[in-house]
Design an enzyme around this catalytic site. Structure first.
Site, PDB file in Angstrom:
ATOM      1  N   GLU A  95     -26.961  21.028  -4.029  1.00 38.66           N
ATOM      2  CA  GLU A  95     -26.046  21.485  -5.095  1.00 38.66           C
ATOM      3  C   GLU A  95     -26.840  22.247  -6.142  1.00 38.66           C
ATOM      4  O   GLU A  95     -28.000  21.916  -6.410  1.00 38.66           O
ATOM      5  CB  GLU A  95     -25.337  20.316  -5.803  1.00 38.66           C
ATOM      6  CG  GLU A  95     -24.289  19.623  -4.990  1.00 38.66           C
ATOM      7  CD  GLU A  95     -23.608  18.482  -5.734  1.00 38.66           C
ATOM      8  OE1 GLU A  95     -23.467  18.547  -6.970  1.00 38.66           O
ATOM      9  OE2 GLU A  95     -23.217  17.515  -5.052  1.00 38.66           O
TER      10      GLU A  95
ATOM     11  N   GLU B 271     -26.479  11.623  -4.853  1.00 43.60           N
ATOM     12  CA  GLU B 271     -26.844  11.268  -6.231  1.00 43.60           C
ATOM     13  C   GLU B 271     -26.831   9.774  -6.498  1.00 43.60           C
ATOM     14  O   GLU B 271     -26.192   9.299  -7.445  1.00 43.60           O
ATOM     15  CB  GLU B 271     -25.946  12.009  -7.234  1.00 43.60           C
ATOM     16  CG  GLU B 271     -26.169  13.510  -7.197  1.00 43.60           C
ATOM     17  CD  GLU B 271     -25.611  14.271  -8.387  1.00 43.60           C
ATOM     18  OE1 GLU B 271     -24.924  13.663  -9.222  1.00 43.60           O
ATOM     19  OE2 GLU B 271     -25.869  15.486  -8.487  1.00 43.60           O
TER      20      GLU B 271
HETATM   21  C1  BG6 Z   1     -22.962  16.429  -9.105  1.00 40.44           C
HETATM   22  C2  BG6 Z   1     -22.044  15.784  -8.112  1.00 40.44           C
HETATM   23  O1  BG6 Z   1     -23.298  15.459 -10.052  1.00 40.44           O
HETATM   24  O2  BG6 Z   1     -22.516  17.482  -9.879  1.00 40.44           O
HETATM   25  C3  BG6 Z   1     -20.731  16.500  -7.889  1.00 40.44           C
HETATM   26  O3  BG6 Z   1     -22.685  15.518  -6.908  1.00 40.44           O
HETATM   27  C4  BG6 Z   1     -20.262  17.086  -9.203  1.00 40.44           C
HETATM   28  O4  BG6 Z   1     -19.839  15.593  -7.333  1.00 40.44           O
HETATM   29  C5  BG6 Z   1     -21.275  18.110  -9.656  1.00 40.44           C
HETATM   30  O5  BG6 Z   1     -18.987  17.628  -9.162  1.00 40.44           O
HETATM   31  C6  BG6 Z   1     -20.901  18.801 -10.947  1.00 40.44           C
HETATM   32  O6  BG6 Z   1     -20.646  17.837 -11.920  1.00 40.44           O
HETATM   33  P1  BG6 Z   1     -19.291  17.778 -12.739  1.00 40.44           P
HETATM   34  O7  BG6 Z   1     -19.414  16.551 -13.553  1.00 40.44           O
HETATM   35  O8  BG6 Z   1     -19.246  19.028 -13.525  1.00 40.44           O
HETATM   36  O9  BG6 Z   1     -18.208  17.706 -11.725  1.00 40.44           O
END
Ligand code: BG6
Length: 470
Positions: free
Chosen positions: A368, A165
């Protein structure tokens, strides 16, 4: 496109899930690990420190065994730079190398392919002190780290992701705790895009080095891609959507694939006196780095209307406040939201896949995708998370439609394999298939429990995505 018959998921489709070192490992200053920017930042009020997390450092064997039980073909994890090189450059920490050797070997023992993210939000604190990504030397620091990983793990790791990201580091760095600004900085946007430029060059060089040192290995980027919709059919809303798509999404993929700045982004930077400086050799380096596939994280889409020049900027990964002079973010009334306020758009997942594949024509792995929610462990050790199952059902259905649209998909790694600490909303915002018994501040037993979604995902993998029923 209405399909009469769906194509199956490809044979050897890589089903798995993801984590990142600073959110899952814990042991943050153990066995010679140096602090990263995440260890020295002030965590948001009411959220846990990042010292213990899910304690995967001590429990990786149990975690990998549970992933094997779910039938994982791949596990995406990141390597902590400061566990390997405590000061970011120079001396290598043998205990750090040993830990990742063990983790990789444990995966391979169960035929789980390790998919390694090289950098996931955790700049060594010692390098922050030297100017972080704002220092032109950061390109060489990253290459040294890359070389160290290729030398030590390249015999077994065949799939690599460069920078997680990078677009979020650039757009919402303060929220994630990663933005380092030099004292007295007067043009913050220019500084941010100079840092971004160094990361882009570092990524391109790391891709080229991977191909040189590890023939046969594959490497790709991992931005957070969210297709941006125009709020209406007013032509000026489409201009705003094009602007936001360029700055949020295409800058990163155009650079990774074509080695060139997106023209709308360059115009935006020129307009704001924020164009990055090219150092000698940068243009060639950018042109010489080529990804073998595209990895991207998908959580939701965004919607914008024309800018009126009053946008604030900032926000978090999925809740942008807009870009001054470019686009104003608005809510999409057609979408539901998670308990933490992120919009849920499974059809947008198909839209985004179609758009990314149409633009770049490289195989895609989702690195993700997932639902952050409050989960409850029952007295008899169960976690009933039908909301998470429904979220995945809808997204996997749309992924299959995208495959039927002829999008070339390699794999799917939702977030996250195991509960871990969120970037800015603590432990209470859970994502895992595997529940970790701890609260925000009470570490409890740290024991693992299989959520309902664990058993469901196991069946999905066993049927190669054919059976999504609960
Ligand atoms: C992404 C990241 O932005 O989303 C992760 O790569 C992150 O590191 C995931 O944990 C979920 O976001 P958040 O802010 O709910 O942890």
């Amino acid at each position: 496109m209405l399909h009469k018959k769906l194509k199956p998921f490809p044979e050897n489709f890589l089903w798995g899930a993801s984590t990142s070192a600073y959110q899952v490992e814990g042991a943050n200053l153990e066995d010679g690990k140096g602090p990263s920017c995440q260890d020295v930042k002030k965590v948001p009020e009411g959220t846990s420190e990042l010292d213990v997390c899910a304690d995967q450092y001590h429990r990786y064997k149990e975690d990998v065994a549970l992933m094997a039980e779910m039938g994982f073909k791949v596990y995406r994890f990141s390597i902590s730079w400061s566990r390997i090189l405590p000061k970011g450059t120079g001396e290598v920490n043998p205990k750090g190398i040993e830990y990742y050797n063990n983790l990789i070997d444990e995966c391979l023992k169960y035929n789980i392919i390790p998919l390694v993210t090289m950098f996931h939000f955790d700049m060594p604190a010692a390098l922050d002190e030297r100017g972080s990504w704002g220092n032109p030397d950061s390109v060489n620091w990253f290459l040294e780290f890359a070389r160290t990983m290729y030398e030590n793990f390249g015999d077994r790791v065949k799939y690599w992701l460069t920078i997680n990201e990078q677009n979020m580091l650039t757009l919402v760095g303060p929220m994630i705790g990663t933005l380092h600004l030099p004292e007295g900085c007067t043009n913050v946007l220019k500084e941010i895009y100079q840092q971004n430029h160094h990361m882009l060059v570092a990524q391109a060089k790391a891709m080229a080095l991977c191909h040189e040192m590890l023939p046969g290995a594959k490497i790709g980027p991992a931005p957070n891609i969210a297709l941006i919709y125009p709020n209406s059919n007013k032509p000026e809303d489409t201009i705003a959507a094009q602007n936001m798509n360029a700055v949020r999404n295409w800058l990163y993929l155009d650079m990774a694939v074509y080695g060139k700045y997106n023209n709308l982004v360059w115009a935006y930077l020129e307009e704001n006196d924020a164009c990055p400086e090219f150092h000698e050799g940068d243009a060639e380096a950018l042109a010489n780095g080529h990804p073998d596939f595209i990895g991207f994280n998908y959580y939701s889409t965004g919607t914008v209307t024309a800018s009126d020049g009053t946008e604030e900027g900032g926000g978090d990964q999925q809740n942008s406040r807009g870009l001054p002079g470019m686009a104003k973010n608005v809510k999409n009334p057609n979408l539901m939201k998670t308990e933490f306020g992120w919009e849920i758009d499974p059809i947008g997942f198909r839209n985004t896949l179609r758009e990314v594949y149409g633009r770049y024509r490289l195989p895609i792995i989702i690195t993700e995708n997932g639902l952050g929610a409050y989960d409850t462990l029952t007295e008899d050790g169960k976690v009933h998370d039908p909301y998470r199952i429904r979220y995945y059902q809808e997204h996997i259905k749309q992924m299959r439609l995208a495959i039927t649209d002829d999008v070339e998909m390699m794999g799917y790694c939702p977030w996250s394999a195991v509960d871990l600490i969120s970037t800015h909303e603590g432990m209470k915002k859970r994502y895992g298939f595997i529940y970790v018994d701890r609260d925000e501040f009470d570490l409890k037993t740290l024991n693992r429990y299989r959520k309902d979604s664990f058993y469901w995902y196991k069946k999905v993998i066993a049927t190669n995505g054919e059976d999504l029923s609960e």
